[in-house]
Design an enzyme around this catalytic site. Structure first.
Site, PDB file in Angstrom:
ATOM      1  N   ASN A   7       7.218  22.734 -42.368  1.00 22.41           N
ATOM      2  CA  ASN A   7       7.572  21.640 -41.841  1.00 22.41           C
ATOM      3  C   ASN A   7       7.332  20.313 -42.673  1.00 22.41           C
ATOM      4  O   ASN A   7       5.977  20.205 -42.698  1.00 22.41           O
ATOM      5  CB  ASN A   7       6.692  21.807 -40.412  1.00 22.41           C
ATOM      6  CG  ASN A   7       6.445  20.517 -39.506  1.00 22.41           C
ATOM      7  OD1 ASN A   7       7.626  19.556 -39.794  1.00 22.41           O
ATOM      8  ND2 ASN A   7       5.880  20.387 -38.456  1.00 22.41           N
ATOM      9  N   HIS A  92       6.178  20.807 -31.075  1.00 18.25           N
ATOM     10  CA  HIS A  92       4.912  20.571 -31.920  1.00 18.25           C
ATOM     11  C   HIS A  92       3.813  19.469 -31.271  1.00 18.25           C
ATOM     12  O   HIS A  92       4.154  18.653 -30.757  1.00 18.25           O
ATOM     13  CB  HIS A  92       5.444  19.851 -33.177  1.00 18.25           C
ATOM     14  CG  HIS A  92       4.440  20.100 -34.277  1.00 18.25           C
ATOM     15  ND1 HIS A  92       3.298  18.968 -34.375  1.00 18.25           N
ATOM     16  CD2 HIS A  92       4.402  20.779 -35.289  1.00 18.25           C
ATOM     17  CE1 HIS A  92       2.564  19.495 -35.498  1.00 18.25           C
ATOM     18  NE2 HIS A  92       3.270  20.743 -36.188  1.00 18.25           N
ATOM     19  N   GLU A 163      -0.631  26.925 -32.989  1.00 18.03           N
ATOM     20  CA  GLU A 163      -0.993  25.928 -34.109  1.00 18.03           C
ATOM     21  C   GLU A 163      -2.032  25.201 -33.205  1.00 18.03           C
ATOM     22  O   GLU A 163      -1.918  24.188 -32.491  1.00 18.03           O
ATOM     23  CB  GLU A 163       0.237  24.807 -34.300  1.00 18.03           C
ATOM     24  CG  GLU A 163       0.981  25.382 -35.057  1.00 18.03           C
ATOM     25  CD  GLU A 163       1.844  24.388 -35.975  1.00 18.03           C
ATOM     26  OE1 GLU A 163       2.058  24.511 -37.056  1.00 18.03           O
ATOM     27  OE2 GLU A 163       2.035  23.203 -35.567  1.00 18.03           O
ATOM     28  N   GLY A 235       1.548  20.575 -44.566  1.00 21.65           N
ATOM     29  CA  GLY A 235       1.218  19.790 -45.880  1.00 21.65           C
ATOM     30  C   GLY A 235       1.522  20.715 -47.285  1.00 21.65           C
ATOM     31  O   GLY A 235       2.211  20.334 -48.163  1.00 21.65           O
TER      32      GLY A 235
HETATM   33  P1  13P Z   1      -0.649  21.703 -41.937  1.00 21.79           P
HETATM   34  O1  13P Z   1      -0.566  23.041 -42.742  1.00 21.79           O
HETATM   35  O2  13P Z   1      -0.392  20.359 -42.818  1.00 21.79           O
HETATM   36  O3  13P Z   1      -2.051  21.714 -41.305  1.00 21.79           O
HETATM   37  O4  13P Z   1       0.370  21.556 -40.816  1.00 21.79           O
HETATM   38  C1  13P Z   1       0.583  22.423 -39.851  1.00 21.79           C
HETATM   39  C2  13P Z   1       1.688  22.046 -38.824  1.00 21.79           C
HETATM   40  O5  13P Z   1       1.372  21.201 -38.237  1.00 21.79           O
HETATM   41  C3  13P Z   1       2.852  22.806 -39.084  1.00 21.79           C
HETATM   42  O6  13P Z   1       3.681  22.460 -38.061  1.00 21.79           O
END
Ligand code: 13P
Length: 254
Positions: A7, A92, A163, A235
């Protein structure tokens, strides 16, 4: 099939996006057991799609509208994404935080299924909810409400990403990695609920992802956990070396 989804969030213009995809394509080897999906911003989807090696990478969007067309300034419908995106991230936490509620998310889930786009539904509790012992309730409430417009046959096609909001890297330098027991707890909750609501059929094809500060150093531990079918990477998906390392770990697993 194992699934690794990147993402990109609100990053990279079309030139930068094409460069990242080229570098990824150079690094990644195709593997029939692992599906790799990148979710760039809408503006990057078309230029990337034109030259994409779909044997290596598939495309997803980060959001969709719940209708197929109409007077909705600034929105992109799932019908417009046909042929471009195979997946769409829906619900999300960063969109929920901007006001997207479960009613809207339920309509978007139906819109994705209607247009043959596989929805990657994100659920997870905030830090405050976790500290108040509400993690299970939040996951159950979100899932129940978000799937109200789907049948068991539809649910069998979806991907659910757990998440936990407290483990997502918000760029403030405060990175918290979820522990295996946090993930097991969430997955047990998700599977049990979906089985209760949609029976055997509902969970027959279900894929569960984990997302939250997944990086090359932590991905193996997550991927080796029972019931974890893959990762939703934020990230680290913007760095081709890191993302390729995560893909390699996934492809190396039995
Ligand atoms: P990070 O891997 O940057 O923590 O983000 C996770 C995320 O929100 C993926 O949708």
């Amino acid at each position: 099939m194992r699934l690794i989804v990147g993402n990109w969030k609100m990053n990279l213009n079309p030139g930068e996006a094409s460069l990242l995809v080229k570098r990824l394509e150079d690094k990644i080897k195709p593997d029939p057991k692992t599906e790799i999906v990148i979710c760039p911003p809408f503006i990057d989807l078309y230029p990337i799609a034109k030259d994409l090696d779909r044997g290596k990478l598939k495309l997803g969007s980060q959001n969709i509208h719940y209708l197929d067309e109409g007077p909705f300034t600034g929105e992109i419908s799932p019908a417009m994404l046909k042929g471009l995106a195979d997946y769409a991230i829906i619900g999300h936490s960063e969109r929920r935080a901007m006001g997207e509620d479960d009613k809207l998310i339920a309509k978007k889930m139906a819109a994705a299924i209607r247009n043959d786009i596989t929805p990657v539904l994100c659920v997870g509790e905030t830090l405050a909810e976790r500290q108040h012992g509400l993690a299970k309730k939040v996951i159950v409430d979100q899932l129940t409400a978000d799937l109200t417009q789907l049948t068991a046959t539809d649910v069998a096609k979806i991907v659910v990403a757990y998440e936990p909001v407290w483990s997502i890297n918000h760029g403030d330098g405060n990175i918290v990695h979820a522990k295996p027991e946090d993930i097991t707890f969430a997955y047990t909750t998700i599977r049990t609920l979906l089985e209760e609501l949609y029976g055997e059929e509902g969970v027959s094809g279900l894929r569960l992802l984990y997302g939250g500060s997944a990086d090359p150093g932590h991905c193996r531990a997550y991927l080796e956990m029972p019931y974890v079918d893959g990762l939703l990477v934020g990230g680290a998906s913007l760095n081709y070396e890191d993302f390729a390392k995560i893909v390699k770990v996934a492809q190396g697993l039995k």
